[in-house]
Write a protein that holds these residues in place. Sequence first.
Motif: not given
Lengths: 356, 292
Positions: A317-340
């Motif tokens: 389940p750690l996989r699921e947790f980190v996956f969710g965390l990655a989404i949340v962190l990107f939205i909070l910190l860089e909503p325009r994503g890697i392209a930005e």
Amino acid sequence: MRRFSFHPCGNYRENYKQELSIFETDYGRLCVIFFLIILFFVAPFVVSPYMLYILNTIGIAAIAAIGLNILIGFTGQISLGHGAFFGVGAYAAAILATRLGLGFYLAIPAAGIITALVGMIFGIPSGRLKGLYLTIATLAGQFIIEYVLIHWDSLTKGTMGITIPAPNVFHWEIAGDKSFFFLIFLSLVLMTWFAVNIMRSKYGRAFIAIRDNDRAAEGMGIPIFKYKLLSFGISSFYAGFAGALWAYYMVSITTEPFNLGLSVEYIAMVIIGGMGNIPGAIFGATFITLLNELLRYVTGLLMNVGFVTSSGLNMAPLREFVFGLAIVLFILLEPRGIAELWRIFRSSFRLWPFSY
Amino acid sequence: MEFFLQLLVNGVCVGLLYGISAMGFVMIFKSSSVLNFAHGELLALGAFFFLALITWAKLPIIVAFLLTLVGSFVLGFLIEKFFLRPLIGEKLIFVIMLTVGLAAMFKGLILLIWGGNLRTYPNFLPETLALKLGTIYIAPVYSATLVISVLFLVLFGLFFKKSAQGIYMRSVADNQMAALSLGVHVRRVFALSWAIAAMVAAMSGIVLGIINGVNVHDLSSIGLKVFPVVILGGLDSIGGAIIGGIIIGLLETFTGGYLSPSLTDVVPYIVLVFILLVKPYGLFGLVEIERV
């Protein structure tokens, strides 16, 4: 002979034609050509089979993510059914190949078109609905398609799955990671080229107008419903195409992978990569696929660490947790994503070495 | 006929459960227009927290119940503070995706701590609550659900109609900008509505856990089944959530009883598509009129 442009220190565009250019500088064009040469003539011959497998997975995911990006990033319609459409494409290709005996060069585009039609059926509610309601309609689409794939035994063989014959051109069989690499990445280049160009056309501009303000777009005479449906169709075509490639690559398919989790993964690719940005979808697909592989590796490693094994803790389940965390962190910190991030990185080189 | 009646009763009972599971969801939507995809995980968190309190800490039921409510109130508050507040004014899709990300995080966390197996609560509801109408039997849990859902319906109705905070919430839901300029403390409204919603979710999680046992996968799939329920009732109507829940519950048990059990899971979504096509704002939802 025209002069090559390398690093403009400002916006020097004078007409619409320059505004529409794909590459800002010739430097960018050269980089892409260089990258493609490396990709096609060096990469498949030097990397290990496992890396080749990862690259192929990235390529397939990128095609589907570009499709979703056209819908979410450019037209502003949120779809939670992309994973199911991917499944529809996979099954359509499998059924066309086994029942009708179509060659892969026909089966894959045909699967894309079938998926586009299915996607447009679920896009019909977009005529009356916006935003949230549409998201829920596509969620319903996800569950209904999943149900049909599992329970329409006579067509999909239900949970048994279908085995697909290997594709071949002129008696030369495409099998194994290396030959699939060329098939997948040629498709990716073609699909990217198509997507980039459709966004420069009348259709792309209409999509963007609908995204930015649908009322204003309708006021300017853009038939919203028609374009939304078209956008659904194009995006599902990409999903179906990718699904068909995946079906051929995996050889045998079952209904299992095409669940809501897959749809969420695609949305994560679009958001993490950068919405409204075609290369962004490729970045996102790369990031999510690598993250998945990395997490699989790490959880596998953790399983064998002494204290984890002894405590009987399940690390999956750690996989699921980190996956969710990655989404949340990107939205909070860089909503325009890697392209930005990539754009910021590039523009810091713009006036190098005299940047301020 | 008897079969029909038993199905009817079962359907209403299941539907009430869906209804109260949906209430917390509607609460958040009503004040902040956020579709909460982590609702099922909030249900599960409440249910597992309660489980931990009564089996590991061995607290009395009442104390454990109250502690769970307080704990989830704080949790909802913290979720809003750390995750949703930075997104005020951002595009819808970011907020939706954030709740999807949160759902994955919570699910992973719960699976890490408690694993994916089915757990059950010790039986603590008195058998006197059971109702027997002729040959039809209603389990104590269901009559408790009935009482709780009516109670909450009345409480929420009063809260939104009469109390100042409730009216603030409705004003924020209607138009954030206008509410801000009229001096409504929008941030407090958001925090409060997440806190209350998490609390209600925990409570419905416990009720669901008593009936079906506690399992992350089941509870999170109920979190998704909330969508047909609230769409049918109208996304912003709490009474509609209960009625939508009952209709969906009835549909599920009747298709399960008369057609095929495998259809039960997909029927709500088929209905959902038709409602969206015919009556997009649901039975009791506020119709947004938009002129071009």
